[in-house]
Motif scaffolding. Structure first.
Motif, mmCIF file in Angstrom:
data_model
loop_
_atom_site.group_PDB
_atom_site.id
_atom_site.type_symbol
_atom_site.label_atom_id
_atom_site.label_comp_id
_atom_site.label_asym_id
_atom_site.label_seq_id
_atom_site.Cartn_x
_atom_site.Cartn_y
_atom_site.Cartn_z
ATOM 1 N N MET A 62 0.023 5.040 -7.854
ATOM 2 C CA MET A 62 -0.402 3.927 -8.114
ATOM 3 C C MET A 62 -1.649 3.683 -7.146
ATOM 4 O O MET A 62 -1.669 4.177 -5.792
ATOM 5 N N ASP A 63 -2.947 3.203 -7.638
ATOM 6 C CA ASP A 63 -4.088 3.221 -6.958
ATOM 7 C C ASP A 63 -4.244 1.540 -6.379
ATOM 8 O O ASP A 63 -4.551 0.701 -6.846
ATOM 9 N N PHE A 64 -3.931 1.624 -4.889
ATOM 10 C CA PHE A 64 -3.996 0.319 -4.226
ATOM 11 C C PHE A 64 -5.361 -0.004 -4.054
ATOM 12 O O PHE A 64 -6.143 0.706 -3.231
ATOM 13 N N CYS A 65 -6.131 -1.190 -4.581
ATOM 14 C CA CYS A 65 -7.452 -1.386 -4.724
ATOM 15 C C CYS A 65 -7.658 -2.749 -3.740
ATOM 16 O O CYS A 65 -8.903 -3.025 -3.923
ATOM 17 N N GLY A 66 -6.856 -3.241 -3.035
ATOM 18 C CA GLY A 66 -7.363 -3.811 -1.863
ATOM 19 C C GLY A 66 -6.647 -5.599 -1.774
ATOM 20 O O GLY A 66 -5.877 -5.609 -2.844
ATOM 21 N N THR A 67 -6.929 -6.215 -0.992
ATOM 22 C CA THR A 67 -6.402 -7.629 -0.773
ATOM 23 C C THR A 67 -7.191 -8.758 -0.685
ATOM 24 O O THR A 67 -8.476 -8.562 0.051
ATOM 25 N N GLY A 68 -6.797 -9.836 -1.291
ATOM 26 C CA GLY A 68 -7.394 -11.191 -1.129
ATOM 27 C C GLY A 68 -6.572 -11.998 -0.495
ATOM 28 O O GLY A 68 -5.522 -12.324 -0.780
ATOM 29 N N ILE A 69 -7.185 -12.599 0.775
ATOM 30 C CA ILE A 69 -6.420 -13.254 1.572
ATOM 31 C C ILE A 69 -6.964 -14.786 1.921
ATOM 32 O O ILE A 69 -8.200 -14.839 2.106
ATOM 33 N N ILE A 70 -6.081 -15.827 1.668
ATOM 34 C CA ILE A 70 -6.658 -17.172 2.069
ATOM 35 C C ILE A 70 -5.689 -17.964 2.778
ATOM 36 O O ILE A 70 -4.357 -17.827 2.579
ATOM 37 N N GLN A 125 0.929 -1.166 -0.053
ATOM 38 C CA GLN A 125 0.150 0.104 -0.130
ATOM 39 C C GLN A 125 0.749 1.288 -0.047
ATOM 40 O O GLN A 125 0.690 2.141 -0.773
ATOM 41 N N TYR A 126 1.845 1.090 0.979
ATOM 42 C CA TYR A 126 2.880 2.524 0.911
ATOM 43 C C TYR A 126 3.539 2.714 -0.333
ATOM 44 O O TYR A 126 3.599 3.626 -0.830
ATOM 45 N N SER A 127 3.945 1.687 -0.893
ATOM 46 C CA SER A 127 4.609 1.623 -2.104
ATOM 47 C C SER A 127 3.757 2.177 -3.142
ATOM 48 O O SER A 127 4.236 3.055 -4.058
ATOM 49 N N CYS A 128 2.538 1.778 -3.320
ATOM 50 C CA CYS A 128 1.841 2.305 -4.138
ATOM 51 C C CYS A 128 1.302 3.753 -4.071
ATOM 52 O O CYS A 128 1.418 4.483 -5.028
#
Ligand code: FMN
Length: 178
Positions: free
Chosen positions: A140-148, A132-135
């Motif tokens: 760049m637009d950080f649009c979220g995370t999928g976690i499994i 997120q901070y790198s984006c």
């Protein structure tokens, strides 16, 4: 609009690869496994007369051929010692070379996929924040995370449905490219 999935796992048929495949089912995209490419460690040349660039490995090819034309980029990583894999870390470190040469990062949408065995929903905030901070820094637009949660190589393949956070991410990608 073009979509790129970057798999940071060394297992080409593992959980991260499968998650990317399932998340993007029916959505046209390109997949690259970082393990198939040679990526050298970042060299910090700021205090030298050397260019901030390394043309001796596959990094520039990946960026020019795949990253540059993509509007939406999904970064996938297994959890390794509560961080991202070395493949993804080195790839992201090298973004500094591109940044130094005015690479057009700005405006790209970035999504993050994380697969881990030990409570990744609560133990991977460091990975999420780093991306997120790198984006933010690269606009760049950080649009979220999928976690499994998954460990054995077919764990994600054996899931009947993806968790809600991954479904939400898929919806976001679909909406973005409409
Ligand atoms: C070297 C190594 C370190 C790992 N460290 C962690 C960890 O710190 N936390 C965790 O939840 N899982 C850890 N795992 C488990 C992997 O994240 C898990 O097996 C994951 O599903 C692998 O994804 P893949 O099939 O896409 O490679 C580790 C696995 C390996 C091989």
């Amino acid at each position: 609009m073009s979509i790129l999935f970057i798999n940071g796992s060394p297992r080409p048929q593992g959980n991260t690869a499968t998650l990317g495949k399932r998340l993007l089912t029916g959505i046209p995209h390109t997949t690259r496994d970082l393990a198939d490419y040679q990526l050298n460690f970042e060299q910090d040349q700021r205090e030298t007369t050397q260019p901030q660039r390394d043309l001796t490995d596959d990094y520039e090819h990946l960026m020019t051929t795949y990253f540059a034309p993509a509007s939406d980029i999904i970064l996938g990583t297994p959890v390794y010692w509560y961080g991202m894999t070395g493949q993804i870390k080195v790839f992201m470190d090298r973004w500094f070379d591109s940044f130094s040469h005015d690479f057009p990062f700005a405006g790209k949408r970035i999504y993050l996929l994380i697969v881990g065995a030990d409570q990744p929903e609560t133990k991977t905030t460091g990975i999420i924040q780093a991306v997120q901070y790198s984006c933010d820094w690269l606009k760049m637009d950080f649009c979220g995370t999928g976690i499994i949660t998954a460990d054995g190589p077919r764990d994600v393949a054996n899931l009947t449905i993806l968790p809600v956070n991954c479904q939400v991410l898929r919806q976001h990608i679909q909406t973005s490219i409409e």
